[in-house]
Scaffold this motif. Structure first.
Motif, short mmCIF file in Angstrom:
data_model
loop_
_atom_site.label_atom_id
_atom_site.label_comp_id
_atom_site.label_asym_id
_atom_site.label_seq_id
_atom_site.Cartn_x
_atom_site.Cartn_y
_atom_site.Cartn_z
N GLY A 15 -8.25 -10.01 31.47
CA GLY A 15 -7.07 -10.31 30.64
C GLY A 15 -6.41 -11.60 31.08
O GLY A 15 -6.02 -12.43 30.25
N ASP A 16 -6.32 -11.80 32.38
CA ASP A 16 -5.72 -13.01 32.94
C ASP A 16 -6.54 -14.25 32.52
O ASP A 16 -5.99 -15.26 32.04
N ALA A 17 -7.85 -14.16 32.67
CA ALA A 17 -8.73 -15.31 32.35
C ALA A 17 -8.73 -15.61 30.85
O ALA A 17 -8.69 -16.77 30.44
N THR A 22 -4.55 -19.39 26.38
CA THR A 22 -3.55 -19.49 25.30
C THR A 22 -2.11 -19.43 25.81
O THR A 22 -1.17 -19.44 25.00
N GLU A 23 -1.92 -19.39 27.13
CA GLU A 23 -0.57 -19.24 27.68
C GLU A 23 0.37 -20.33 27.16
O GLU A 23 0.00 -21.51 27.09
N PHE A 24 1.56 -19.92 26.83
CA PHE A 24 2.67 -20.78 26.35
C PHE A 24 2.51 -21.24 24.90
O PHE A 24 3.42 -21.86 24.36
N THR A 53 -9.01 -17.31 37.17
CA THR A 53 -7.82 -16.50 36.91
C THR A 53 -6.59 -17.22 37.46
O THR A 53 -6.73 -18.27 38.09
N THR A 54 -5.42 -16.65 37.26
CA THR A 54 -4.18 -17.36 37.60
C THR A 54 -3.36 -16.56 38.63
O THR A 54 -3.88 -15.69 39.32
N ASP A 55 -2.08 -16.87 38.68
CA ASP A 55 -1.19 -16.24 39.66
C ASP A 55 -1.19 -14.71 39.58
O ASP A 55 -1.04 -14.03 40.59
N ASP A 56 -1.37 -14.18 38.37
CA ASP A 56 -1.36 -12.72 38.20
C ASP A 56 -2.40 -12.04 39.09
O ASP A 56 -2.11 -11.09 39.81
N THR A 57 -3.63 -12.55 39.02
CA THR A 57 -4.73 -11.97 39.80
C THR A 57 -4.56 -12.31 41.28
O THR A 57 -4.80 -11.45 42.15
N LYS A 91 -1.17 -23.83 41.09
CA LYS A 91 -0.66 -24.63 39.99
C LYS A 91 0.22 -23.81 39.05
O LYS A 91 1.05 -24.37 38.34
N ASP A 92 0.04 -22.51 39.07
CA ASP A 92 0.78 -21.66 38.14
C ASP A 92 1.63 -20.67 38.94
O ASP A 92 1.11 -19.71 39.48
N ILE A 93 2.89 -20.92 39.01
CA ILE A 93 3.77 -20.00 39.74
C ILE A 93 5.06 -19.88 38.95
O ILE A 93 5.62 -20.87 38.50
N THR A 244 0.75 -14.98 27.45
CA THR A 244 -0.49 -14.27 27.09
C THR A 244 -1.30 -13.78 28.28
O THR A 244 -1.83 -12.67 28.25
N ASP A 245 -1.40 -14.62 29.32
CA ASP A 245 -2.25 -14.20 30.44
C ASP A 245 -1.68 -12.99 31.15
O ASP A 245 -2.39 -12.05 31.50
N THR A 246 -0.37 -12.98 31.30
CA THR A 246 0.26 -11.87 32.01
C THR A 246 0.26 -10.59 31.17
O THR A 246 -0.03 -9.51 31.67
N VAL A 247 0.56 -10.72 29.88
CA VAL A 247 0.55 -9.53 29.02
C VAL A 247 -0.88 -8.97 28.93
O VAL A 247 -1.10 -7.75 29.07
MG LIG Z 1 -0.53 -16.39 35.09
#
Ligand SMILES: [Mg+2]
Length: 295
Positions: A15-17, A22-24, A53-57, A91-93, A244-247
């Motif tokens: 989901g994160d990837a 599409t985030e933002f 993946t991003t900060d969520d993972t 990079k994403d926090i 989107t990535d977090t949801v």
């Molecule tokens: Mg994120």
């Protein structure tokens, strides 16, 4: 149980990837730029590699490994993991987490409270603690312990009670599903009488799927209650826009927990760059969960 735990963590990361692309963006912008995003393609605002993946993972991994370091007192090792990740220059926090981590003086709960009042205009009900709380429900099998540690891990950065309330509802659902309860039934039982009861209508929430934890949670529950498959959940959230990535990650965690790892198509799970670490963490969480059983 191991298949469910693997499904939860890998389902979360997919989901994160997916949503990272599409985030933002708004729903309209996504549609104009991509049509419908159904595959992991990377790119987006963070210029992600395919499967990155991003900060969520990253923070979910920090919570999971932190628990394993000291299951009886996990807050300090979880915090060490947060600081290590922060020092790596992600990079994403999110703004709340960045504020707390940059002002951390040695007491998570006091420092988060101070950040809430002194630097954040009393706005700390973001979704950043909800997005990382799932390993708590996978590690322990006592619901009171799960609730206590779930709340504490939230309060480490998010002073507002709306954040820990959402985390607790989420992990109560995870606890039930890990023990075999059907996902939609578990959601219905756990949100009765809460802020989130309105999603039971099955209609799309009127709020935006943004970083406010209540809005995030409403959308997560909406996708889980109205979709029939794991992929429908994460693809739906990915194409709705905003956070989107977090949801997609938070919804994908519960959807993957319910489906199990083997039911998630390999063309998605094989792309996740941290898949091996997620599977290794799953194994250790499953063992801890079992060992707690025997105490
Ligand atoms: Mg994120």
């Amino acid at each position: 149980m191991l298949d469910k735990i693997k499904g939860a963590l890998v389902g979360f990361a997919i989901g994160d990837a997916l949503g990272g692309t599409t985030e933002f963006l708004t729903k309209k912008e996504i549609s104009e730029r991509y049509g419908v995003v159904k595959k992991i393609v990377g790119g987006g605002v963070w210029n992600l590699e395919k499967g990155e993946t991003t900060d969520d993972t990253a923070m979910t991994l920090a919570v999971g490994w932190g628990i394993l370091k000291d299951p009886d007192n996990p807050i300090s090792p979880i915090g060490d993991g947060f600081l290590k990740w922060y020092a790596s220059g992600p990079k994403d926090i999110g703004i709340i987490i960045q504020t707390v981590l940059s002002h951390y003086k040695g007491d998570w709960f006091e420092d988060a409270k101070k950040a809430h009042f002194d630097y954040l205009n009393e706005l700390s009900a973001g979704n950043g603690s909800l997005m990382r709380c799932l390993p708590v429900a996978l590690a322990y099998n006592d619901l009171a312990v799960i609730e206590s540690i779930t709340r504490q891990q939230s309060k480490m950065t998010h002073y507002d009670s709306l954040a820990d309330e959402a985390c607790i509802i989420y992990n109560r659902i995870a606890y039930q599903v890990l023990r075999g309860k059907e996902l939609k039934k578990a959601i219905k039982d756990e949100i009765k009488g809460t802020t989130y009861e309105s999603v039971l209508t099955g209609r799309k929430p009127t709020c935006r799927p943004d970083g406010f934890v209540v809005n995030t949670m409403k959308w997560v529950l909406y996708w889980l209650l109205t979709c029939e498959s794991y992929l429908d959940v994460v693809i739906g959230a990915t194409n709705e826009g905003h956070d989107t990535d977090t949801v997609a990650a938070i919804a994908g965690g519960l959807a993957g927990l319910a489906s199990g790892f083997e039911a998630i198509p390999r063309e998605y799970s094989d792309l996740i760059l941290v898949k091996d670490e997620l599977l290794a963490l799953s194994l250790e969480l499953a063992e801890l969960n079992k060992s707690v059983d025997l105490r």
